[in-house]
Design a protein around this motif. Structure first.
Motif, PDB file in Angstrom:
ATOM      1  N   ARG C 202     -10.043   7.651  -1.993  1.00  0.00           N
ATOM      2  CA  ARG C 202      -9.186   6.259  -1.895  1.00  0.00           C
ATOM      3  C   ARG C 202      -7.602   6.277  -0.840  1.00  0.00           C
ATOM      4  NH1 ARG C 202     -13.519   3.877   0.829  1.00  0.00           N
ATOM      5  NH2 ARG C 202     -14.681   3.172  -0.891  1.00  0.00           N
ATOM      6  N   GLY C 203      -6.836   7.360  -2.150  1.00  0.00           N
ATOM      7  CA  GLY C 203      -5.579   7.368  -1.961  1.00  0.00           C
ATOM      8  C   GLY C 203      -5.503   8.446  -0.602  1.00  0.00           C
ATOM      9  N   SER C 204      -6.277   8.952   0.043  1.00  0.00           N
ATOM     10  CA  SER C 204      -6.540  10.361   0.940  1.00  0.00           C
ATOM     11  C   SER C 204      -6.691   9.230   2.554  1.00  0.00           C
ATOM     12  CB  SER C 204      -7.488  11.511   0.894  1.00  0.00           C
ATOM     13  OG  SER C 204      -8.719  10.981   1.540  1.00  0.00           O
ATOM     14  N   GLN C 205      -7.033   8.013   2.513  1.00  0.00           N
ATOM     15  CA  GLN C 205      -7.618   7.254   2.978  1.00  0.00           C
ATOM     16  C   GLN C 205      -6.393   6.601   3.229  1.00  0.00           C
ATOM     17  OE1 GLN C 205     -10.644   4.687   1.570  1.00  0.00           O
ATOM     18  NE2 GLN C 205     -11.242   3.708   3.719  1.00  0.00           N
ATOM     19  N   ALA C 206      -5.308   6.044   2.267  1.00  0.00           N
ATOM     20  CA  ALA C 206      -3.634   5.328   2.812  1.00  0.00           C
ATOM     21  C   ALA C 206      -2.895   5.707   3.120  1.00  0.00           C
ATOM     22  CB  ALA C 206      -4.327   4.132   1.630  1.00  0.00           C
ATOM     23  N   GLY C 207      -2.853   7.157   3.015  1.00  0.00           N
ATOM     24  CA  GLY C 207      -1.521   7.563   2.810  1.00  0.00           C
ATOM     25  C   GLY C 207      -1.551   7.785   0.985  1.00  0.00           C
TER      26      GLY C 207
END
Lengths: 225, 225, 225, 225, 225, 225
Positions: C202-207
């Motif tokens: 989820r972090g990688s999806q949102a920067g």
């Protein structure tokens, strides 16, 4: 002359969702029946509510030109206690009795009664048995509850059928004003102002002055040919 | 103090879709930039249109409290002639230059320019590079075009973010009245009446008097923490 | 200082779905309440389960900085036996009592309790009555159950709100480790490894580094202005 | 007497998608125009294809009772080379000229020409200008291409309007047999057998013997009142 | 022995989206072809990029057990300049030449090249002509781009086919490490950490250790009977 | 040799939805179990119905090559009276006992029993416990009920898995003809003609002669590797 059956979960839903359309159909000589399924009762609501809202609904429906007004007086918010087969039969019998060409039902929205009635209507509207001769099944929006479904999780109302009620908007608002027990003050979502604004917005969306909006569920060319 | 970038396909879209919100943000001391991408030009439109609408937009944006107003003057309806990489870079550069916390973009709707700009904005808004520091990306509705998408074939606008503009509705309508070349008479969909009705309906949907509605595309807690 | 109400179907859902966000809010001084609706009981579960999981939840919530912890102790998997009106009132009363600015609820997913609680929360979250002052209603994902909905038949979780929990991921995993009765060994879906991987994805999806993801249901600008 | 405009991307689409409906409308005295936008040309197709398919289309349309048959002779698969504004104007002019009450258009499906024509039709069908007086806009399915859209990635055809063509199925199949250059042998998807099976299936879905199915995009009560 | 064709928009997409699956198929003796359509070129990218990324892709594909590696060397981000008919033919010819049983294609996502290639693949994958003998057409996710589609406006990736790559995860990450020019440092979305986390999350969703996820577009029982 | 479990709400659903596929699997040596959950009983149906339809189902399943036939004899339309936990356990136990590789379940459609059984099957099919070893979970269509869901309000059936039953269509229709108590005359939706037409249409959609169509819910590569 077409026959129309409008199914209202509670007194006022027929006016909120389809009041202008009902009047337009009545003006065109259609034979209109409104079936009101539930009514707000004790213990959730005070004792005089059923009588009051039913009386208000009769007054509103007179303004709208409704010929037949049926009240099933089931207890609001407790429809789930009725066994599915029995509840389906209840609605199916009414559809069978009124043999409509056009069936208007509530959208599947945030109110549990609207959902249960939608389901029963969908069963009754199947193109077999009493439902076979219905030319148009459409769902109307009920201001507030319909727009409170969770976006993109629950079905969201996007109309594909808008009825021009520019000449009926006054009758709709007059009918709505009969429901003094149900109306909110602006900016409440069930205020006369909100109802008029929604009608104007739907009209602007479809090239009319004022309109009511529907989601077409099933339609045949018998409707117009 | 937050920085806001509103991307408008044509002069008036920022006011139609987010005029009240812009003013509310301006009232709160936010730094607002409006980027207008295209303008209606000959040969599709008469020669004075670009100057007129740009002047109208400047007047409207002054009412709304916009601090920076940028016009890219690309030819409306011909944006597709610009190569994708070049068009993406054009928008990305503007996002990089204005470093917004909040980015408001047009919904992907019936107007080809809105679609192409939506696509370029989505590229610029990716959470990498200049887009990484944006806390909120949301799409606004443009009355008429947004509601003319084909129901259930194309994306349909269902808002999950409504901004209370009860105190800004007058400013919004005043700003809109600057666009005398663009306004329709009621019952045209871009009439003052329709705009006000939509705001009242959106308000009723969200518990406010008047509101503007958005579809949240991406949000982080930096927005409010 | 914002008030936050997190509604958890069972002990651990608040940590699985929103543990990092709760801690981030607590670190920012927000006043957090967690309402746990149901608990696993005999005869479906052994007699010590309720006490164990409640104790684990209290330990986890202490790590997360929760100020108020409420357990309604309704029987898991039997929530459907509670009449709709009564169940709605139960949740509504809690919302009324805690007057949240932010309401976090479970996504409508494969677990029947999550569905029934989602429905009751949606009623309580309507922008009228106690729900009127909520600035943000969002649904969190519960690893495994949320991702077991039937693709394209039931609602599928696609987040539009990701909270950076890079600085809270350790606290989240520590809180999760309190639930020794609930944790699976990797590759079980409720293992620490899976939870950490989801947060990293989820972090990688949102920067971000690590994040928790939500579906925004309703939001107003009061959240941040 | 209603006026109907059917827009066909290529010769045969009007028959595949709406042949029975056209004949039913013609039998009811409606005034039918078929506008065929493109034709298969060299270099992708051999030189005699345009003449052959146009002749076949004229024969088929005579069986169906089409009064006006217009061929724009644009090159199939190369419609994207026409600038958007020009292509939109092309379709809009035809709508303006034929002033239809009913507009039938291809569904947005796997064939690039169907997509581009759908888009131009949607612009022409907006409820302003020439589109304002259209009572019904509906999209028909083209056997094979419509069912080759990617499930749940691209729009999938789910009809809400079925026209009983039990009395027209023979005419539809006769018209289709005019397209000897286009017909496949069974089990090809454009075989007479497949076409008849689809009509029977659509009929069974809607309570008829044979039917054609449509997706209603926009409708007003003028259609039937 | 099955034949597999993996279509990659750019060097690394085959590894990002399906590296573990390719290796699993190779381990099972399947004949794997990877078709890389585009490459990043001047003027958008520096002159050595094409050679570098192609060399990296060859190294990665060797790790994965790819038998045939084809590079079309079309210019990235400029695929839209190729006429649709020509581009479709380009892909169709490759499908015809490799006669795959299984076709893996990129999901329709935020990258314009992925979209154009998806469209051409869908044409080539139609169950007629060369596509007729394909038993499985599925779309893979490309970390970052696939998860940057606008929620509920553009198609969102929800897998219905997960391949257990617990025994291939090391090979996948080793292959990915060949792309030193493309890899980000954590927390970049194309870091080894993010790729591994996504695989672990997909595994947890489907009852495996590590997995790759796909959206099934079309499948026949020939796949397994 | 694969094991297959087909869950039928009522006698005949397994034949309507998957009869040809069952026979194809049986021809390939698969071990097929059909679990029929409910039966039509008094008081809604006459007393001889249960025995008749069960006998018909046994005859049909013999034609189809079903090895194990289990009838739970729950009362049709009254499944909602069984507590959720108990009903889930009922289905889960059967899945645990038959340890299927392939699980075929009814689509979530207009019939309340299909919905309740779909839900229980989805719980049993979760990739944990007995469901962990299932390689393919797919939902079949039941002619009429599946196509009576409200378009775009309820889930609409769009298949991504079609099984070529050209060589099994005769067996399917023969099996269906065993259900003399359930068959309609054409144009009834459960006529032999409608069933054959649907199979031919699904075949045409997927490049086969006749086919049955499914919606893939969950699949692993174990299915075919």
């Amino acid at each position: 002359m077409k026959k129309v059956l409008v199914i209202a979960p509670h007194p006022d839903d027929e006016t909120l969702g389809a009041g202008g359309t009902i009047r337009k159909f009545a003006d065109a000589g259609y034979d209109i029946t409104v079936l009101t399924v539930a009514v707000h009762m004790p213990p959730l609501y005070s004792a005089e509510v059923p009588e009051t809202t039913t009386r208000e609904a009769r007054a509103a429906q007179e303004v709208l030109g409704v010929r037949n007004s049926i009240f099933l007086d089931k207890p609001a918010v407790f429809l789930g206690d009725i066994p599915t087969a029995e509840f389906n039969a209840l609605i199916l019998d009414q559809v069978a009795a009124s043999t409509p060409d056009i069936l208007l039902i509530p959208f599947y929205d945030r109110h549990i009664d609207h959902r249960l009635i939608f389901d029963a209507c969908m069963v009754a509207a199947r193109p077999v048995g009493p439902g076979k001769n219905i030319s148009l099944v459409a769902a109307y929006e009920t201001i507030s509850e319909t727009h409170w479904n969770a976006p993109h999780i629950e079905p969201n109302f996007t109309p594909n059928f808008c009825v021009d009620i520019t000449e009926q908007i006054d009758a709709k608002l007059e009918a709505m004003s009969s429901f003094s027990s149900q109306l909110h003050e602006f900016p409440g979502p069930r205020s006369v102002e909100a109802l008029k604004a929604l009608a104007l917005f739907r009209g602007s969306q479809a090239g009319y002055g004022y309109a009511e909006a529907f989601h077409v569920i099933r339609m045949g060319a018998e409707l117009f040919i």
